[in-house]
Design a protein around this motif. Structure first.
Motif, short mmCIF file in Angstrom:
data_model
loop_
_atom_site.label_atom_id
_atom_site.label_comp_id
_atom_site.label_asym_id
_atom_site.label_seq_id
_atom_site.Cartn_x
_atom_site.Cartn_y
_atom_site.Cartn_z
N ALA A 4 -8.66 94.47 29.19
CA ALA A 4 -7.60 95.27 29.79
C ALA A 4 -7.19 94.76 31.17
O ALA A 4 -6.10 95.09 31.65
N GLY A 53 17.85 89.89 23.27
CA GLY A 53 18.70 91.06 23.50
C GLY A 53 19.19 91.69 22.21
O GLY A 53 19.52 92.87 22.17
N ALA A 89 15.89 93.49 20.69
CA ALA A 89 15.31 94.60 21.45
C ALA A 89 15.55 95.97 20.83
O ALA A 89 14.63 96.79 20.73
N ALA A 111 12.61 98.39 19.33
CA ALA A 111 12.29 99.69 19.92
C ALA A 111 12.22 100.76 18.83
O ALA A 111 11.38 101.65 18.86
N TYR A 135 8.26 87.48 22.23
CA TYR A 135 8.04 86.36 23.13
C TYR A 135 9.08 85.28 22.85
O TYR A 135 9.00 84.58 21.84
N ARG A 164 0.61 94.45 16.75
CA ARG A 164 -0.85 94.52 16.82
C ARG A 164 -1.33 95.93 16.54
O ARG A 164 -0.66 96.90 16.90
N ASP A 201 0.25 91.82 27.81
CA ASP A 201 -0.72 91.98 26.73
C ASP A 201 -0.99 90.66 26.02
O ASP A 201 -2.11 90.45 25.52
N ARG A 229 -2.18 94.90 31.71
CA ARG A 229 -1.46 95.16 30.47
C ARG A 229 -0.02 95.58 30.73
O ARG A 229 0.35 95.91 31.86
N ASP A 230 0.78 95.60 29.68
CA ASP A 230 2.15 96.12 29.74
C ASP A 230 2.08 97.64 29.83
O ASP A 230 2.44 98.36 28.89
N PRO A 239 14.52 92.08 27.92
CA PRO A 239 15.32 93.21 27.42
C PRO A 239 14.58 94.15 26.48
O PRO A 239 15.15 95.15 26.05
N THR A 240 13.32 93.87 26.12
CA THR A 240 12.68 94.69 25.08
C THR A 240 11.92 95.88 25.68
O THR A 240 11.69 95.95 26.88
N HIS A 241 11.54 96.81 24.77
CA HIS A 241 10.97 98.10 25.20
C HIS A 241 9.69 97.93 26.01
O HIS A 241 9.31 98.82 26.77
N ASP A 242 8.98 96.79 25.84
CA ASP A 242 7.73 96.59 26.58
C ASP A 242 7.98 95.89 27.92
O ASP A 242 7.03 95.56 28.64
N ASP A 243 9.22 95.67 28.29
CA ASP A 243 9.56 95.05 29.58
C ASP A 243 9.77 96.15 30.62
O ASP A 243 10.89 96.67 30.77
N ALA A 287 20.39 96.85 25.44
CA ALA A 287 19.10 96.20 25.70
C ALA A 287 19.26 95.17 26.81
O ALA A 287 18.47 95.14 27.77
#
Lengths: 239, 239
Positions: A40, A184, A187, A191, A205, A220, B13, B46-47, B74-78, B116
């Protein structure tokens, strides 16, 4: 039951100056992920007793396991063992079991177990030794803190001997897929997937290869069926 | 005057799972060392908004400069921009100057500036933009925190554009020498050198190459004459 958590502490001015690239973090990360233990947090600190002890204190209360790398050799800048002992409130001195391991090793090679080498037998009271099949000088486990060497071959051997002693969790599974769209455009659908499969985590990525651009989408989680369903869902959205 | 200090915060992550090797830390470490800025700590988290904000708060008060890598796509984990804004107590929303940069970029490629992509124009109030010559989406500087992309090519371009804005110190010089002895035989003389040249720091990094073992001894400091004298002293001890 949530998976156990872990933190890694890398000790070394040579990493922070840019002279050396740390490869131990990636090695440990891969091994822990396979064992179902979630890495973590990672910290890299200087060869400084206060910095090492401060990080050990913070990480050992916040995570189930802590792993350190570096600073347990014979030279004056090798201060990890003493700093960890201080952080954990343990006494430390040359310990007979560690001294015996070193004495046997150096006797075989006809090398003098001088004062500098003897420093590598400084082990905190109550710690269990971690075997070093490469150069004998042991690591140790004190509380939840696993103190290991920085030299990659030795670090990796120590990780291998420590892993069976850890309580792992369900292995973290992953699936990935290359999507040849801009991030973009990925995304929005991604979501939606993250909302539909709350038990999974999704990452994207971006890459550029041979003039093509896109993103490697990774899911994951511990639920193999959900992972397969999510990847099929993803494939359908981008066909 | 002591040299300025810096910390790096890597968000991702994908690094902690072992999927991706972080190369940005080594790049930044090398660049800062050359600029006379001492990278004193690195953290990888972590994100997770709480983890990012907690680390930014701790590092931004402890060091002169903080540099972050990752989580501004642009993604939800950004979620880096929002977490940094929260940590620094700044408001954040889509900002017109950043929106204009993105609009111009996507217009050139005939790509839709969708919701996004518009998230990448979320920039904290009062922050200065960091140019992104690769894919337009800017980084930013808020207080002493420099928020940059995780993709190495973009990270490196952003470091290049940020470096001239930093106040560096005297460059940290180094000299190194391979000594073909066991580290345990080097340790004693090295400790004497460290005492004789208190303005320098000494490290010893063991190696095994083609059957030969030894250690690379590195001296670092700002005093070129002392470095040369120390290395001559070292050479004399091991001739």
């Amino acid at each position: 039951m949530p998976n156990p958590t872990a933190a890694m502490l890398v000790i070394g001015d040579e990493i922070l100056s840019g002279r050396t690239r740390d490869s131990n973090t990636n090695h440990l990360a891969t091994a822990l992920t396979a064992a179902g233990i979630g890495l973590a947090e990672v910290r890299i600190v200087r060869d400084d007793a206060g910095a090492i002890a401060g990080a050990v204190k913070a990480l050992s209360v916040a995570y189930d396991y802590v792993f350190t790398s570096g600073g347990i050799g014979p030279t004056h800048d090798d201060i990890t063992a003493d700093a960890v002992a201080e952080a954990m409130g343990a006494a430390i001195d040359v310990r007979e079991d560690a001294r015996a391991v070193l004495a046997a090793h150096y006797e075989r090679s006809g090398t003098d177990l001088n004062a500098a080498r003897l420093r590598m037998a400084r082990i905190p009271e109550g710690a269990a030794l971690i075997e070093n099949p490469v150069s004998a000088a042991p690591g140790f486990i004190l509380g939840n803190v696993h103190v290991m060497a920085g030299v990659p071959a030795i670090f990796e051997a120590m990780v291998a001997s420590v892993l069976p002693t850890l309580t792992g969790g369900a292995p973290l599974l992953s699936r990935s897929m290359d999507v040849h769209r801009g991030e973009g455009d990925i995304a929005g659908p991604l979501a939606e997937l993250a909302e539909r499969y709350p038990q999974l985590s999704f990452g994207s990525y971006p890459f550029q290869r041979g003039g093509l651009h896109g993103a490697n989408v990774v899911a994951r989680g511990h639920d193999a069926e959900a992972l397969d369903a999510a990847m099929a869902d993803l494939a359908e959205r981008f066909e």
